[in-house]
Each structure stands twice: as C-alpha cells, then as structure tokens.
Scaffold this motif. Structure first.
Motif, mmCIF file in Angstrom:
data_model
loop_
_atom_site.group_PDB
_atom_site.id
_atom_site.type_symbol
_atom_site.label_atom_id
_atom_site.label_comp_id
_atom_site.label_asym_id
_atom_site.label_seq_id
_atom_site.Cartn_x
_atom_site.Cartn_y
_atom_site.Cartn_z
ATOM 1 N N GLN A 114 -5.135 -9.662 15.767
ATOM 2 C CA GLN A 114 -6.154 -9.256 16.736
ATOM 3 C C GLN A 114 -6.453 -7.759 16.704
ATOM 4 O O GLN A 114 -7.456 -7.316 17.251
ATOM 5 N N GLU A 115 -5.582 -6.967 16.080
ATOM 6 C CA GLU A 115 -5.822 -5.525 16.008
ATOM 7 C C GLU A 115 -5.321 -4.988 14.674
ATOM 8 O O GLU A 115 -4.505 -5.615 13.999
ATOM 9 N N SER A 116 -5.804 -3.834 14.318
ATOM 10 C CA SER A 116 -5.415 -3.202 13.064
ATOM 11 C C SER A 116 -3.941 -2.812 13.102
ATOM 12 O O SER A 116 -3.414 -2.430 14.147
ATOM 13 N N VAL A 117 -3.257 -2.923 11.971
ATOM 14 C CA VAL A 117 -1.844 -2.550 11.918
ATOM 15 C C VAL A 117 -1.621 -1.254 11.155
ATOM 16 O O VAL A 117 -0.543 -0.676 11.230
ATOM 17 N N TRP A 118 -2.609 -0.797 10.419
ATOM 18 C CA TRP A 118 -2.450 0.421 9.638
ATOM 19 C C TRP A 118 -3.234 1.549 10.274
ATOM 20 O O TRP A 118 -4.359 1.383 10.712
ATOM 21 N N SER A 119 -2.623 2.723 10.283
ATOM 22 C CA SER A 119 -3.286 3.877 10.884
ATOM 23 C C SER A 119 -3.273 5.045 9.904
ATOM 24 O O SER A 119 -2.540 5.037 8.908
ATOM 25 N N SER A 120 -4.061 6.031 10.212
ATOM 26 C CA SER A 120 -4.196 7.205 9.361
ATOM 27 C C SER A 120 -2.828 7.815 9.058
ATOM 28 O O SER A 120 -1.983 7.955 9.941
ATOM 29 N N GLY A 121 -2.614 8.138 7.794
ATOM 30 C CA GLY A 121 -1.373 8.761 7.359
ATOM 31 C C GLY A 121 -0.343 7.806 6.793
ATOM 32 O O GLY A 121 0.601 8.226 6.142
ATOM 33 N N GLU A 122 -0.503 6.508 7.058
ATOM 34 C CA GLU A 122 0.458 5.528 6.545
ATOM 35 C C GLU A 122 0.249 5.277 5.057
ATOM 36 O O GLU A 122 -0.837 5.486 4.519
ATOM 37 N N ILE A 123 1.302 4.813 4.419
ATOM 38 C CA ILE A 123 1.229 4.409 3.015
ATOM 39 C C ILE A 123 1.446 2.910 2.951
ATOM 40 O O ILE A 123 2.424 2.388 3.499
ATOM 41 N N VAL A 124 0.525 2.212 2.289
ATOM 42 C CA VAL A 124 0.612 0.773 2.101
ATOM 43 C C VAL A 124 0.939 0.532 0.632
ATOM 44 O O VAL A 124 0.350 1.147 -0.255
ATOM 45 N N THR A 125 1.885 -0.368 0.376
ATOM 46 C CA THR A 125 2.349 -0.641 -0.979
ATOM 47 C C THR A 125 2.007 -2.065 -1.378
ATOM 48 O O THR A 125 2.215 -2.999 -0.602
ATOM 49 N N LEU A 126 1.489 -2.218 -2.584
ATOM 50 C CA LEU A 126 1.171 -3.525 -3.155
ATOM 51 C C LEU A 126 2.281 -3.908 -4.121
ATOM 52 O O LEU A 126 2.593 -3.159 -5.046
ATOM 53 N N MET A 127 2.885 -5.085 -3.878
ATOM 54 C CA MET A 127 3.969 -5.582 -4.723
ATOM 55 C C MET A 127 3.521 -6.866 -5.408
ATOM 56 O O MET A 127 2.797 -7.667 -4.823
ATOM 57 N N ASP A 128 3.985 -7.080 -6.646
ATOM 58 C CA ASP A 128 3.687 -8.335 -7.320
ATOM 59 C C ASP A 128 4.766 -9.369 -6.988
ATOM 60 O O ASP A 128 5.690 -9.111 -6.222
ATOM 61 N N ARG A 129 4.641 -10.535 -7.561
ATOM 62 C CA ARG A 129 5.542 -11.648 -7.289
ATOM 63 C C ARG A 129 6.998 -11.335 -7.635
ATOM 64 O O ARG A 129 7.925 -11.868 -7.038
ATOM 65 N N GLN A 130 7.214 -10.437 -8.599
ATOM 66 C CA GLN A 130 8.566 -10.066 -9.015
ATOM 67 C C GLN A 130 9.082 -8.825 -8.273
ATOM 68 O O GLN A 130 10.074 -8.225 -8.650
ATOM 69 N N ASN A 131 8.377 -8.441 -7.198
ATOM 70 C CA ASN A 131 8.724 -7.274 -6.375
ATOM 71 C C ASN A 131 8.624 -5.946 -7.118
ATOM 72 O O ASN A 131 9.329 -4.997 -6.804
ATOM 73 N N ASN A 132 7.711 -5.882 -8.076
ATOM 74 C CA ASN A 132 7.400 -4.619 -8.747
ATOM 75 C C ASN A 132 6.258 -3.947 -7.995
ATOM 76 O O ASN A 132 5.282 -4.605 -7.625
ATOM 77 N N ILE A 133 6.373 -2.652 -7.766
ATOM 78 C CA ILE A 133 5.285 -1.910 -7.135
ATOM 79 C C ILE A 133 4.119 -1.837 -8.107
ATOM 80 O O ILE A 133 4.271 -1.391 -9.242
ATOM 81 N N ARG A 134 2.973 -2.295 -7.678
ATOM 82 C CA ARG A 134 1.761 -2.284 -8.513
ATOM 83 C C ARG A 134 0.815 -1.159 -8.113
ATOM 84 O O ARG A 134 0.057 -0.673 -8.932
ATOM 85 N N ALA A 135 0.850 -0.767 -6.828
ATOM 86 C CA ALA A 135 -0.027 0.305 -6.360
ATOM 87 C C ALA A 135 0.424 0.756 -4.978
ATOM 88 O O ALA A 135 1.083 0.011 -4.263
#
Length: 68
Positions: free
Chosen positions: A42-63
């Motif tokens: 119902q509301e945004s969870v990310w705010s200015s200054g945060e870092i969001v990480t994208l992980m693949d299926r094998q838990n490797n950081i992709r971005a």
C-alpha cells in the motif's frame, strides 16, 4: 530478488529476461504484465539514499541501484 538495507525483499515470479530486456517493479498493487511487476503493497518501501540490490537465483549480485 530485490532487497534493501531495511530488510524489504521482492521476489520475482518465474521469468526469463532477454539480454538488454527490462521489467519495472512497482510497490503498489496491480496486475503483472510482461514488462510490469507489482509487489502489492500500500505504500512505497524505498526512500531517497537507500541502496537496492538485485540478486539472481544463485544469490549472485547482478546490480545495485542507489535511490536518488
């Protein structure tokens, strides 16, 4: 999956992303399409200054993305 320092995690549904392909992830409720995925919150969870990480299926950081 996408996760942040606060512990919020979005798990992608099963999908195959072509090279240079893209999807948009929205925190709000909605109906998933081929290019748009909805978390259903119902509301945004990310705010200015945060870092969001994208992980693949094998838990490797992709971005990582710094929220402006």
């Amino acid at each position: 999956s996408l996760f942040d320092q606060s512990g919020y995690t979005f798990t992608f549904p099963e999908l195959l992303l072509n090279q240079n392909g893209a999807v948009q992830v929205f925190t709000k409720p909605g109906v998933d399409t081929v290019i748009e995925l909805y978390w259903g919150l119902q509301e945004s969870v990310w705010s200015s200054g945060e870092i969001v990480t994208l992980m693949d299926r094998q838990n490797n950081i992709r971005a990582t993305y710094h929220i402006p």
